[in-house]
Design an enzyme around this catalytic site. Sequence first.
Site, PDB file in Angstrom:
ATOM      1  N   HIS A   8       0.796  -1.227   0.000  1.00  0.00           N
ATOM      2  CA  HIS A   8       0.000   0.000   0.000  1.00  0.00           C
ATOM      3  C   HIS A   8       0.825   1.273   0.000  1.00  0.00           C
ATOM      4  CE1 HIS A   8       1.013   0.062   4.263  1.00  0.00           C
ATOM      5  NE2 HIS A   8       0.524   1.294   4.323  1.00  0.00           N
ATOM      6  N   ARG A  33       6.254  -2.413   5.318  1.00  0.00           N
ATOM      7  CA  ARG A  33       7.310  -3.421   5.176  1.00  0.00           C
ATOM      8  C   ARG A  33       7.943  -3.737   6.524  1.00  0.00           C
ATOM      9  NH1 ARG A  33      11.545  -2.426   0.447  1.00  0.00           N
ATOM     10  NH2 ARG A  33       9.516  -2.390  -0.629  1.00  0.00           N
ATOM     11  N   LEU A  36       5.457  -6.126   8.222  1.00  0.00           N
ATOM     12  CA  LEU A  36       5.217  -7.420   7.585  1.00  0.00           C
ATOM     13  C   LEU A  36       6.189  -7.628   6.434  1.00  0.00           C
ATOM     14  CD1 LEU A  36       3.586 -10.005   7.123  1.00  0.00           C
ATOM     15  CD2 LEU A  36       1.998  -8.647   5.732  1.00  0.00           C
ATOM     16  N   SER A 104       2.560  -7.184 -14.877  1.00  0.00           N
ATOM     17  CA  SER A 104       3.223  -6.177 -15.700  1.00  0.00           C
ATOM     18  C   SER A 104       3.202  -6.625 -17.150  1.00  0.00           C
ATOM     19  CB  SER A 104       4.665  -5.978 -15.232  1.00  0.00           C
ATOM     20  OG  SER A 104       5.412  -5.253 -16.191  1.00  0.00           O
ATOM     21  N   SER A 105       3.186  -5.670 -18.060  1.00  0.00           N
ATOM     22  CA  SER A 105       3.183  -6.012 -19.486  1.00  0.00           C
ATOM     23  C   SER A 105       4.502  -6.626 -19.940  1.00  0.00           C
ATOM     24  CB  SER A 105       2.886  -4.761 -20.322  1.00  0.00           C
ATOM     25  OG  SER A 105       3.855  -3.756 -20.080  1.00  0.00           O
ATOM     26  N   CYS A 106       5.529  -6.596 -19.091  1.00  0.00           N
ATOM     27  CA  CYS A 106       6.813  -7.196 -19.469  1.00  0.00           C
ATOM     28  C   CYS A 106       6.747  -8.722 -19.484  1.00  0.00           C
ATOM     29  CB  CYS A 106       7.934  -6.727 -18.555  1.00  0.00           C
ATOM     30  SG  CYS A 106       7.842  -7.397 -16.887  1.00  0.00           S
ATOM     31  N   TYR A 133      12.410 -10.257 -13.639  1.00  0.00           N
ATOM     32  CA  TYR A 133      11.166  -9.672 -13.120  1.00  0.00           C
ATOM     33  C   TYR A 133       9.961 -10.266 -13.840  1.00  0.00           C
ATOM     34  CZ  TYR A 133       7.700  -6.051 -11.981  1.00  0.00           C
ATOM     35  OH  TYR A 133       6.588  -5.378 -11.545  1.00  0.00           O
ATOM     36  N   LYS A 137       6.635 -12.456 -12.405  1.00  0.00           N
ATOM     37  CA  LYS A 137       5.244 -12.054 -12.622  1.00  0.00           C
ATOM     38  C   LYS A 137       4.460 -13.156 -13.346  1.00  0.00           C
ATOM     39  CE  LYS A 137       5.068  -8.166 -10.533  1.00  0.00           C
ATOM     40  NZ  LYS A 137       4.201  -8.034  -9.345  1.00  0.00           N
ATOM     41  N   ASN A 162       2.899   0.382 -18.861  1.00  0.00           N
ATOM     42  CA  ASN A 162       3.781   1.264 -18.087  1.00  0.00           C
ATOM     43  C   ASN A 162       2.949   2.280 -17.307  1.00  0.00           C
ATOM     44  OD1 ASN A 162       6.507   0.445 -19.260  1.00  0.00           O
ATOM     45  ND2 ASN A 162       5.359   0.957 -21.100  1.00  0.00           N
ATOM     46  N   HIS A 176      11.524   4.117 -13.752  1.00  0.00           N
ATOM     47  CA  HIS A 176      11.046   3.818 -15.089  1.00  0.00           C
ATOM     48  C   HIS A 176      11.173   5.065 -15.956  1.00  0.00           C
ATOM     49  CE1 HIS A 176       8.917   0.482 -12.916  1.00  0.00           C
ATOM     50  NE2 HIS A 176       9.379  -0.159 -13.970  1.00  0.00           N
ATOM     51  N   ASP A 275      17.950   0.144 -25.899  1.00  0.00           N
ATOM     52  CA  ASP A 275      16.600   0.642 -26.138  1.00  0.00           C
ATOM     53  C   ASP A 275      15.544  -0.185 -25.428  1.00  0.00           C
ATOM     54  OD1 ASP A 275      16.797   2.923 -27.679  1.00  0.00           O
ATOM     55  OD2 ASP A 275      16.904   1.830 -29.568  1.00  0.00           O
TER      56      ASP A 275
END
Length: 322
Positions: A8, A33, A36, A104-106, A133, A137, A162, A176, A275
């Site tokens: 959060h 953090r 927990l 994530s879109s990655c 990463y 995910k 993103n 990012h 890139d």
Amino acid sequence: MRIYVAGHTGMVGSAVVRRLRHESIHTVITATRAELDLTNQQDVRQFLKREKPDAVILAAARVGGIWANNTYPAQFIYENMMIAANVIHESFATGIHRLLFLGSSCIYPRDADQPIDESALLTGHLEPTNEPYAIAKIAGIKLCESYNRQYGTDYRSIMPTNLYGPGDNFHPENAHVLPALLGRFHDAVTDGSETVTIWGSGTPRREFLHVDDLAAAALFVMQLDQQTYAQATEPMQSHLNVGTGKDIAIADLASLIGQITGFEGEIVFDRSKPDGTKRKLLNIERLAKLGWQPKVALNDGIAATYSWHIEQKKFHRALRSA
């Protein structure tokens, strides 16, 4: 409903909490953090048993840009896999039927057809710069699918493009691309620099979603009935893309940010830097057919984010001088 929002204090989690509290119909459960450690399975189990949430929104993650992913691959794969495994498994073990996992879109292959459909998952090689990463995910998505198949839980996943907005990380190396550029251009204006250097050629295209739009999408998906969600997703790939359906070249993004920050110098592209993926645009037709659309225009969102960043810098300066 009692909803535990994991992560959060982060950009995404804080946006979700703001949205939940604005609706004022749910009890929001949070833990810092320090309170927990989500990489510790026993701690997660004890927390969920004690708090007894009805649902979980898993927004916690270790995140960063290309430089951070390249520099700390072990931390990125370990921490994110442990967070996903612990929260998803212990949610099941403590009887929590509803969970939303934010990915994530990655997760999609580097050379996936554009715009990227949900069915592209696991059909090709990942982008090397953020592969650890992305694998973590993907593991989270497959955990949700597997618990649904074996135990009949209602664990859902959304894959945002993103993100940017209040609460973002503006570090020039760890951030990012969009917040990193905002920070870089702001510093250039403040310092009177005549140039701003951008990593790469400026030709890659990226899609950007304001974090408040993501929070709205997360609650929209969370509130769908189980049958509607199942019909909108594929049996073996039960996740939904969240984006705007529009992308922009990094060079054009840099020019836009230069205008918003008041930078009048030269933008230089360092082609010795990677890139990353040439283009990454999500196909958002499935979510759109369910009735959801983003509301924050890119120009407006960047301007508001920049104003927030300026106010934060003023606030921290005032604290230091107090």
